[in-house]
Motif scaffolding. Sequence first.
Motif, PDB file in Angstrom:
ATOM      1  N   PHE A 141      20.887  82.434  19.698  1.00 49.37           N
ATOM      2  CA  PHE A 141      22.078  82.490  20.552  1.00 49.37           C
ATOM      3  C   PHE A 141      21.992  81.349  21.558  1.00 49.37           C
ATOM      4  N   THR A 142      22.695  80.277  21.253  1.00 49.45           N
ATOM      5  CA  THR A 142      22.584  79.053  22.050  1.00 49.45           C
ATOM      6  C   THR A 142      23.918  78.728  22.720  1.00 49.45           C
ATOM      7  N   LEU A 143      23.842  77.772  23.654  1.00 44.75           N
ATOM      8  CA  LEU A 143      25.073  77.292  24.283  1.00 44.75           C
ATOM      9  C   LEU A 143      26.018  76.726  23.232  1.00 44.75           C
ATOM     10  N   GLY A 144      25.466  76.019  22.270  1.00 44.05           N
ATOM     11  CA  GLY A 144      26.309  75.449  21.216  1.00 44.05           C
ATOM     12  C   GLY A 144      27.060  76.517  20.446  1.00 44.05           C
ATOM     13  N   ARG A 145      26.389  77.620  20.230  1.00 52.74           N
ATOM     14  CA  ARG A 145      27.017  78.714  19.505  1.00 52.74           C
ATOM     15  C   ARG A 145      28.144  79.334  20.340  1.00 52.74           C
ATOM     16  N   LEU A 146      27.874  79.517  21.632  1.00 56.51           N
ATOM     17  CA  LEU A 146      28.918  80.035  22.520  1.00 56.51           C
ATOM     18  C   LEU A 146      30.127  79.100  22.511  1.00 56.51           C
ATOM     19  N   GLU A 147      29.869  77.796  22.555  1.00 53.93           N
ATOM     20  CA  GLU A 147      30.983  76.843  22.581  1.00 53.93           C
ATOM     21  C   GLU A 147      31.760  76.877  21.275  1.00 53.93           C
ATOM     22  N   CYS A 148      31.052  77.150  20.188  1.00 55.89           N
ATOM     23  CA  CYS A 148      31.712  77.303  18.899  1.00 55.89           C
ATOM     24  C   CYS A 148      32.648  78.517  18.917  1.00 55.89           C
ATOM     25  N   TYR A 149      32.184  79.624  19.489  1.00 55.68           N
ATOM     26  CA  TYR A 149      33.028  80.822  19.595  1.00 55.68           C
ATOM     27  C   TYR A 149      34.273  80.529  20.444  1.00 55.68           C
ATOM     28  N   LEU A 180      31.555  88.385  33.958  1.00 57.25           N
ATOM     29  CA  LEU A 180      32.618  87.534  34.516  1.00 57.25           C
ATOM     30  C   LEU A 180      32.597  87.570  36.043  1.00 57.25           C
ATOM     31  N   TRP A 181      32.196  88.716  36.594  1.00 60.78           N
ATOM     32  CA  TRP A 181      32.096  88.811  38.053  1.00 60.78           C
ATOM     33  C   TRP A 181      30.978  87.910  38.571  1.00 60.78           C
ATOM     34  N   ARG A 182      29.832  87.940  37.900  1.00 56.99           N
ATOM     35  CA  ARG A 182      28.713  87.098  38.366  1.00 56.99           C
ATOM     36  C   ARG A 182      29.009  85.620  38.179  1.00 56.99           C
ATOM     37  N   ALA A 183      29.772  85.302  37.121  1.00 61.52           N
ATOM     38  CA  ALA A 183      30.095  83.898  36.873  1.00 61.52           C
ATOM     39  C   ALA A 183      31.337  83.465  37.648  1.00 61.52           C
ATOM     40  N   ARG A 184      31.920  84.396  38.393  1.00 61.72           N
ATOM     41  CA  ARG A 184      33.094  84.140  39.237  1.00 61.72           C
ATOM     42  C   ARG A 184      34.304  83.648  38.455  1.00 61.72           C
ATOM     43  N   ILE A 185      34.425  84.173  37.214  1.00 61.81           N
ATOM     44  CA  ILE A 185      35.550  83.777  36.363  1.00 61.81           C
ATOM     45  C   ILE A 185      36.564  84.912  36.282  1.00 61.81           C
ATOM     46  N   LYS A 186      37.816  84.580  36.466  1.00 63.82           N
ATOM     47  CA  LYS A 186      38.892  85.565  36.305  1.00 63.82           C
ATOM     48  C   LYS A 186      38.938  86.014  34.843  1.00 63.82           C
ATOM     49  N   PHE A 197      30.915  72.661  32.752  1.00 62.97           N
ATOM     50  CA  PHE A 197      29.955  73.298  33.658  1.00 62.97           C
ATOM     51  C   PHE A 197      30.091  74.815  33.608  1.00 62.97           C
ATOM     52  N   LYS A 198      31.333  75.266  33.556  1.00 62.37           N
ATOM     53  CA  LYS A 198      31.571  76.714  33.558  1.00 62.37           C
ATOM     54  C   LYS A 198      31.101  77.340  32.247  1.00 62.37           C
ATOM     55  N   ARG A 199      31.150  76.591  31.150  1.00 58.03           N
ATOM     56  CA  ARG A 199      30.638  77.109  29.876  1.00 58.03           C
ATOM     57  C   ARG A 199      29.138  77.359  29.970  1.00 58.03           C
ATOM     58  N   ARG A 200      28.446  76.427  30.610  1.00 56.72           N
ATOM     59  CA  ARG A 200      26.994  76.603  30.814  1.00 56.72           C
ATOM     60  C   ARG A 200      26.721  77.802  31.708  1.00 56.72           C
ATOM     61  N   GLU A 201      27.526  77.925  32.745  1.00 57.47           N
ATOM     62  CA  GLU A 201      27.341  79.035  33.677  1.00 57.47           C
ATOM     63  C   GLU A 201      27.586  80.368  32.977  1.00 57.47           C
ATOM     64  N   LEU A 202      28.623  80.414  32.128  1.00 62.92           N
ATOM     65  CA  LEU A 202      28.913  81.650  31.394  1.00 62.92           C
ATOM     66  C   LEU A 202      27.755  81.984  30.464  1.00 62.92           C
ATOM     67  N   PHE A 203      27.249  80.967  29.768  1.00 62.98           N
ATOM     68  CA  PHE A 203      26.134  81.194  28.853  1.00 62.98           C
ATOM     69  C   PHE A 203      24.937  81.781  29.588  1.00 62.98           C
ATOM     70  N   ARG A 267      39.954  79.829  37.494  1.00 64.10           N
ATOM     71  CA  ARG A 267      41.136  80.169  36.708  1.00 64.10           C
ATOM     72  C   ARG A 267      41.360  79.208  35.550  1.00 64.10           C
ATOM     73  N   GLY A 268      40.377  78.372  35.235  1.00 56.35           N
ATOM     74  CA  GLY A 268      40.535  77.467  34.101  1.00 56.35           C
ATOM     75  C   GLY A 268      40.601  76.024  34.545  1.00 56.35           C
ATOM     76  N   LYS A 269      40.259  75.112  33.638  1.00 59.46           N
ATOM     77  CA  LYS A 269      40.094  73.715  34.042  1.00 59.46           C
ATOM     78  C   LYS A 269      41.405  73.033  34.401  1.00 59.46           C
ATOM     79  N   ARG A 270      42.515  73.521  33.818  1.00 58.27           N
ATOM     80  CA  ARG A 270      43.785  72.871  34.116  1.00 58.27           C
ATOM     81  C   ARG A 270      44.123  72.964  35.599  1.00 58.27           C
ATOM     82  N   SER A 271      43.843  74.135  36.161  1.00 55.01           N
ATOM     83  CA  SER A 271      44.302  74.374  37.514  1.00 55.01           C
ATOM     84  C   SER A 271      43.446  73.682  38.569  1.00 55.01           C
ATOM     85  N   CYS A 272      42.292  73.137  38.173  1.00 51.60           N
ATOM     86  CA  CYS A 272      41.479  72.523  39.210  1.00 51.60           C
ATOM     87  C   CYS A 272      41.081  71.091  38.899  1.00 51.60           C
TER      88      CYS A 272
END
Length: 279
Positions: A141-149, A180-186, A197-203, A267-272
């Motif tokens: 279970f790697t970051l690459g796999r998460l990014e694939c999902y 999601l609460w710990r990663a501060r993601i809506k 960066f947020k993908r790494r944080e989520l992983f 709230r996603g990369k578009r908004s920031c």
Amino acid sequence: MPELAEVEYYRKQWLPAVGESVCTVRLNPGSRVFRETDCSALEEGLVGQRLENILRHGKQMAVVFGEVHWLGLHMGMTGGLSLVEKGGPARPGDHLVLLMESGRSLVFNDSRMFGRVRYASGHEEPAWWAGLPPEPLDRAFTLGRLECYLRRQPGTPLKTLLLMQKYFPGIGNWMGDEILWRARIKPTVRADQLGEFKRRELFWTICEVCRDALRVIGTDWSRPPDDWLFNHRWKPGGLCPRTGGPLRRRVIGGRTTCWSPEWQIYRGKRSCSTVARPS
DNA sequence: CTATTTGTTTATCC
DNA sequence: AGGATAAACAAATA
């Protein structure tokens, strides 16, 4: 109830009986938990066999008897395992009871019967056990796999994605909210809206919550510390342990989701990422 | 009586 | 076709 850590706790309940043999199998073949199972084969297969090992993968369990007999267990919403010292009378919801040579009983109880009991025999792993996707704490279970999902499910809200067992076996409703609460993601942020960066944080957070859950709940079902979202998410009027602000609840992907609007500000990369460029 | 539930599968709709 | 949503399963609890 049972997510990754609760299932691990139930595994530990049966673990002391490893090495003992099955004397008698008690079950009600009409129970819904046996909906895909040949109960006669299960009974004939397990009687007299030695309990060799108890495996867990995500929310799935495989109990191995005599090398070739596979008992599959899924706890559904209300399932649980217990080791009963004296074979007392079966309680409501006791669907499977294995009386062991020691006099103890291995009990599978599930009041709502969303759970499942399976049986297979053979040296090969049964289809329902083989080829399960890697758990968050597996090497694979790697970051690459998460990014694939994330690429495969571009429009899926992250909360919904985290509940998909084909990607994140073991994660359930409370763990998804905790992550999601710990990663501060809506929780409604789409999978394709996570920046690098947020993908790494989520992983990292997925792995952290799984580790913490296994350590605290998976060992002895201790009450988690109050600085987790866990202790606040169900009570009405519960407050965010980080901000002290109110928690919000809404159904996302069919499941009640709890989050802290003041804390989960991503709230996603578009908004920031939109920065005016001089022309 | 109503609404709620730490899960998953199937049907339905767009 | 494929993704999102709802319904279904069933019982305990508030």
